[in-house]
Design a protein around this motif. Structure first.
Motif, PDB file in Angstrom:
ATOM      1  N   LYS A  53       1.226  -0.715   0.298  1.00 60.73           N
ATOM      2  CA  LYS A  53       0.111   0.367   0.198  1.00 60.73           C
ATOM      3  C   LYS A  53       0.967   1.029   0.032  1.00 60.73           C
ATOM      4  O   LYS A  53       0.773   2.060  -1.086  1.00 60.73           O
ATOM      5  CB  LYS A  53      -0.822   0.019   1.183  1.00 60.73           C
ATOM      6  CG  LYS A  53      -1.870   0.838   1.349  1.00 60.73           C
ATOM      7  CD  LYS A  53      -2.840   0.736   2.800  1.00 60.73           C
ATOM      8  CE  LYS A  53      -4.165   2.629   2.482  1.00 60.73           C
ATOM      9  NZ  LYS A  53      -4.396   1.938   3.424  1.00 60.73           N
ATOM     10  N   ALA A 109       1.891   2.359  -3.129  1.00 61.13           N
ATOM     11  CA  ALA A 109       1.752   2.935  -4.401  1.00 61.13           C
ATOM     12  C   ALA A 109       1.015   4.597  -3.659  1.00 61.13           C
ATOM     13  O   ALA A 109       1.146   5.286  -4.146  1.00 61.13           O
ATOM     14  CB  ALA A 109       0.210   2.087  -4.279  1.00 61.13           C
ATOM     15  N   MET A 110       0.866   4.588  -2.252  1.00 61.57           N
ATOM     16  CA  MET A 110       1.473   6.156  -1.960  1.00 61.57           C
ATOM     17  C   MET A 110       2.343   6.529  -2.223  1.00 61.57           C
ATOM     18  O   MET A 110       2.377   7.968  -2.454  1.00 61.57           O
ATOM     19  CB  MET A 110       0.664   5.844  -0.574  1.00 61.57           C
ATOM     20  CG  MET A 110      -0.206   5.580   0.015  1.00 61.57           C
ATOM     21  SD  MET A 110      -0.676   4.782   1.393  1.00 61.57           S
ATOM     22  CE  MET A 110      -1.288   6.365   2.237  1.00 61.57           C
ATOM     23  N   ASP A 117      -4.343   7.171  -5.976  1.00 61.39           N
ATOM     24  CA  ASP A 117      -4.111   6.028  -4.978  1.00 61.39           C
ATOM     25  C   ASP A 117      -4.429   4.519  -4.156  1.00 61.39           C
ATOM     26  O   ASP A 117      -5.797   5.837  -3.118  1.00 61.39           O
ATOM     27  CB  ASP A 117      -2.786   6.070  -4.335  1.00 61.39           C
ATOM     28  CG  ASP A 117      -2.811   6.487  -2.892  1.00 61.39           C
ATOM     29  OD1 ASP A 117      -2.695   6.050  -2.386  1.00 61.39           O
ATOM     30  OD2 ASP A 117      -2.328   7.702  -3.049  1.00 61.39           O
ATOM     31  N   PHE A 118      -5.002   3.020  -4.396  1.00 54.04           N
ATOM     32  CA  PHE A 118      -5.358   3.106  -3.454  1.00 54.04           C
ATOM     33  C   PHE A 118      -5.080   1.213  -3.162  1.00 54.04           C
ATOM     34  O   PHE A 118      -4.285   0.726  -4.204  1.00 54.04           O
ATOM     35  CB  PHE A 118      -7.347   2.834  -3.792  1.00 54.04           C
ATOM     36  CG  PHE A 118      -7.906   1.712  -4.378  1.00 54.04           C
ATOM     37  CD1 PHE A 118      -7.316   1.903  -6.233  1.00 54.04           C
ATOM     38  CD2 PHE A 118      -8.347   0.501  -3.838  1.00 54.04           C
ATOM     39  CE1 PHE A 118      -8.518   0.685  -6.651  1.00 54.04           C
ATOM     40  CE2 PHE A 118      -8.882  -0.279  -4.719  1.00 54.04           C
ATOM     41  CZ  PHE A 118      -8.667  -0.352  -6.021  1.00 54.04           C
ATOM     42  N   LEU A 153      -5.866  -3.577  -2.230  1.00 53.59           N
ATOM     43  CA  LEU A 153      -7.034  -3.919  -2.196  1.00 53.59           C
ATOM     44  C   LEU A 153      -6.796  -5.076  -1.381  1.00 53.59           C
ATOM     45  O   LEU A 153      -5.616  -5.430  -1.761  1.00 53.59           O
ATOM     46  CB  LEU A 153      -7.553  -4.194  -3.047  1.00 53.59           C
ATOM     47  CG  LEU A 153      -8.979  -4.807  -3.582  1.00 53.59           C
ATOM     48  CD1 LEU A 153     -10.098  -3.990  -3.772  1.00 53.59           C
ATOM     49  CD2 LEU A 153      -8.918  -5.968  -5.348  1.00 53.59           C
ATOM     50  N   TYR A 154      -7.588  -5.151  -0.221  1.00 55.16           N
ATOM     51  CA  TYR A 154      -6.718  -6.477   0.737  1.00 55.16           C
ATOM     52  C   TYR A 154      -7.993  -6.653   1.698  1.00 55.16           C
ATOM     53  O   TYR A 154      -8.954  -6.101   2.192  1.00 55.16           O
ATOM     54  CB  TYR A 154      -5.929  -5.897   1.693  1.00 55.16           C
ATOM     55  CG  TYR A 154      -5.716  -5.104   2.164  1.00 55.16           C
ATOM     56  CD1 TYR A 154      -6.660  -4.305   3.349  1.00 55.16           C
ATOM     57  CD2 TYR A 154      -4.970  -3.439   1.436  1.00 55.16           C
ATOM     58  CE1 TYR A 154      -7.305  -2.990   4.077  1.00 55.16           C
ATOM     59  CE2 TYR A 154      -5.801  -2.252   2.407  1.00 55.16           C
ATOM     60  CZ  TYR A 154      -6.268  -1.967   3.350  1.00 55.16           C
ATOM     61  OH  TYR A 154      -6.783  -1.130   4.604  1.00 55.16           O
ATOM     62  N   GLU A 157      -7.202  -7.500   7.450  1.00 56.58           N
ATOM     63  CA  GLU A 157      -5.816  -6.812   7.472  1.00 56.58           C
ATOM     64  C   GLU A 157      -4.852  -7.952   8.382  1.00 56.58           C
ATOM     65  O   GLU A 157      -4.455  -7.609   9.623  1.00 56.58           O
ATOM     66  CB  GLU A 157      -5.481  -5.069   8.255  1.00 56.58           C
ATOM     67  CG  GLU A 157      -6.264  -4.654   6.878  1.00 56.58           C
ATOM     68  CD  GLU A 157      -6.818  -2.796   7.843  1.00 56.58           C
ATOM     69  OE1 GLU A 157      -5.833  -3.022   8.459  1.00 56.58           O
ATOM     70  OE2 GLU A 157      -7.471  -3.029   7.624  1.00 56.58           O
ATOM     71  N   TYR A 214     -10.555  -0.447  -9.841  1.00 58.50           N
ATOM     72  CA  TYR A 214      -9.500  -1.802 -10.445  1.00 58.50           C
ATOM     73  C   TYR A 214      -8.630  -1.260 -11.372  1.00 58.50           C
ATOM     74  O   TYR A 214      -9.301  -0.493 -12.564  1.00 58.50           O
ATOM     75  CB  TYR A 214     -10.489  -3.527 -10.331  1.00 58.50           C
ATOM     76  CG  TYR A 214      -9.658  -4.769 -10.352  1.00 58.50           C
ATOM     77  CD1 TYR A 214      -9.003  -5.229  -8.936  1.00 58.50           C
ATOM     78  CD2 TYR A 214      -8.526  -4.449 -11.476  1.00 58.50           C
ATOM     79  CE1 TYR A 214      -7.898  -6.259  -8.750  1.00 58.50           C
ATOM     80  CE2 TYR A 214      -7.505  -6.191 -11.073  1.00 58.50           C
ATOM     81  CZ  TYR A 214      -7.691  -6.737  -9.983  1.00 58.50           C
ATOM     82  OH  TYR A 214      -6.448  -8.209  -9.789  1.00 58.50           O
TER      83      TYR A 214
END
Lengths: 395, 173
Positions: B15, B18-19, B34-35, B37-38, B41, B63
């Motif tokens: 994550k 992406a950030m 940005d994001f 998917l999970y 956690e 997506y």
């Protein structure tokens, strides 16, 4: 953690100083609440709302949030505490998702029935069982009969703006109804995009602190929400009237906000619908993907458009009919299902359009966050073009 | 529009990668999205994250089915699954000991182990991504790290940037 994790960067645009930051949906909602100077936030964490609560908790720990922030023992208690707080006239905000929202349900009509202003953010997530963490709108649609004003957002900017505008509408003395702001989990709540954070001075002018005329006060004891056996229907009628009256207040609110920020919202967002013969009607974050399908088909010369329902309650039926006067074929895209019937938005919109000509079909998509892409919407446009009224699932 | 998909496991900084890409691009005037998917956690579970960059407004979300770049942080995840939706022009940057045809590879975990002292490959791998994509510079990555990882130990961040530099130099395509 140290301070400033959600620092704002300043950027100059056309000579004006704007605070532009990349924020996710949860942070955007938290910023809305912070700028609204909310005084009480009861909470209970649930994915995908957790980061919203974490953001406010971090601000509280850092000394950046003067309101009372309190974690209570369940969502039922959250909404109960929120009701109590709103009844004393404190500006109240909270948020939840999915099962958390369902646990709040008993209290929701109590809040609206007591005519208490507050803003609640739902981060949509599919309901159990089976368990999903990803988004769909069954949690939100379960609230539609609870007497709350309901706004469904598409972008993070809209979430932030809707929270702030929510207080303006909610606290209007002719309305006094709670406002429910929806965003989608993950594709919205965890998606960062560019958001303009309004200046505190702008928000202060827009929603100054108001005193409730009727509130609970230990020095002037009174009761709220008492039995009204013979008068019950009168109360419900007044509640319904306030909801219908809120249309004017919401219109005014949109105008005021546009004058301050340049961002104009409406009950329904029309995307290339003016001359469109085939229109998709939907709500929520996936509308962005639907619009991208519209763009692609427009390039091929197809007369297609998308209408996004933004204010679900009150449903401005006459405006909806007006906006769809010229439509020939409509596909209503529902990210929810009322098992044994149809998608909930389909029921709402088809009923509002009763007696009008367009062929209306229903497509169930994206349950439990099943990814959708522009190709799916292009397929839907192809399908409605056939002119038959169908009800389908995009599996 | 440039679309990037990142695959790895919980705890590897999927994550955060992406950030960091989004932040570095944002600082360079891009519109970004940005994001991640999970599921529940937890460390070790497969995580996918996504970045979109454009000079103009981004008019889609959700997506990414056909990415322009795929970044693989963990080669133990099903390779075929990670390469789903690949186009002819898609560039793949993999953190791996072995070098596959048509892929850019760098042993980022090993480099991170040596320089940072921990097997966290994300920032290191971004060095390779910068070399391959040429979208922004290592200096931009450093600025992005300073913002996104504000509050972490400066020494650790500095070492991560060093690891990124090493990956920038060592990536093989």
């Amino acid at each position: 953690m140290t301070k400033n994790n959600y620092n704002i960067k300043y950027k100059l645009e056309s000579g004006t100083k704007k605070k532009i930051e990349i924020l996710d949906g949860n942070q955007s909602a938290a910023w809305g609440a912070r700028l609204a100077r909310v005084e009480y936030v009861p909470c209970f964490p649930i994915t995908p709302q957790t980061e919203l609560i974490e953001t406010i908790a971090q601000w509280k720990a850092d000394g950046d949030f003067p309101g009372i922030f309190e974690q209570v023992d369940s969502e039922h208690s959250v909404m109960s505490a929120a009701l109590g707080s709103a009844a004393t006239g404190a500006r109240t905000f909270t948020a939840s998702s999915s099962q958390g929202l369902l646990l709040m349900h008993e209290i929701l009509p109590n809040v609206s029935g007591c005519r208490l202003p507050m803003v609640f953010v739902n981060v949509s997530r599919a309901i159990s069982a089976p368990i999903s963490l990803w988004p769909d709108h069954n949690d939100m649609f379960a609230v539609k009969d609870s007497g709350w004003i309901m706004v469904v957002s598409e972008t993070n900017q809209e979430v932030l703006d809707s929270v702030i505008m929510g207080f303006d509408i909610s606290e209007h003395e002719d309305i006094l109804l709670p406002v429910f702001v929806n965003m989608d989990g993950f594709v919205h709540s965890f998606t960062r995009e560019e958001v303009e954070i309004p200046d505190q001075s702008v928000v202060d002018v827009f929603i100054p602190k108001k005193e409730l005329k009727v509130k609970l006060d230990v020095d002037k004891p009174k009761s709220l929400g008492i039995p009204a056996l013979n008068e019950y229907m009168d109360f419900r009628s007044q509640h319904h009237k306030a909801m219908l009256d809120s249309i004017k207040v919401i219109e005014k609110c949109h105008e005021k906000w546009a004058a301050l920020t340049g961002r104009k919202y409406d009950f329904f967002e029309e995307y290339k619908t003016k001359d469109a013969e085939d229109i998709i009607i939907m709500l929520g974050a996936n509308s962005t993907i639907g619009k991208s399908a519209v763009d692609k088909l427009r390039k091929k010369g197809k007369k297609v458009g998308l209408l996004r329902v933004r204010v679900l309650r009150p449903l401005h039926e006459s405006l909806l009919r007006k906006k769809l006067e010229k439509a020939k074929r409509i596909g209503i895209v529902d990210q929810n299902i009322s098992p044994g019937s149809s998608g909930a938005l389909f029921q709402e919109v088809r009923s509002a359009l009763y007696g009008m000509k367009p062929k209306i079909s229903n497509y169930i998509v994206g349950l439990g966050g099943k990814p959708v892409q522009d190709k799916d919407f292009m397929d839907i446009f192809d399908d409605i073009k056939k002119g038959k009224e169908v009800r389908k699932w995009l599996m | 529009m440039i679309e990037i998909r990142i695959h790895g496991r919980g705890g590897q900084g999927v994550k955060k990668s992406a950030m960091l890409i989004a932040r570095a691009a944002f600082l360079n005037g891009y519109k970004t999205q940005d994001f991640a998917l999970y599921g529940a956690e937890r460390r070790g579970a497969p995580v996918t994250s996504f970045v979109r960059l454009d000079k103009n407004k981004i008019n889609t979300r959700g997506y990414i089915f056909e990415p322009d770049y795929i970044i693989i942080l963990d080669e133990s995840i099903d390779h075929e699954m990670m390469l789903k939706g690949i186009k002819k022009s898609t560039k793949i940057i993999a953190n791996t000991k072995s070098h596959l045809k048509n892929e850019c590879s760098v042993d980022a975990t090993n480099i991170a182990m040596k320089i940072v002292g921990r097997p966290v490959p994300n920032i290191a791998t971004l060095g390779a991504f910068i070399k391959v994509s040429n979208l922004f510079s290592l200096t931009d990555l450093k600025k992005a790290v300073d913002i996104e990882l504000h509050g972490k130990k400066l020494e650790i961040l500095k070492k991560n940037i060093q690891a990124a530099k090493k990956c920038y130099e060592e990536v093989k395509c």
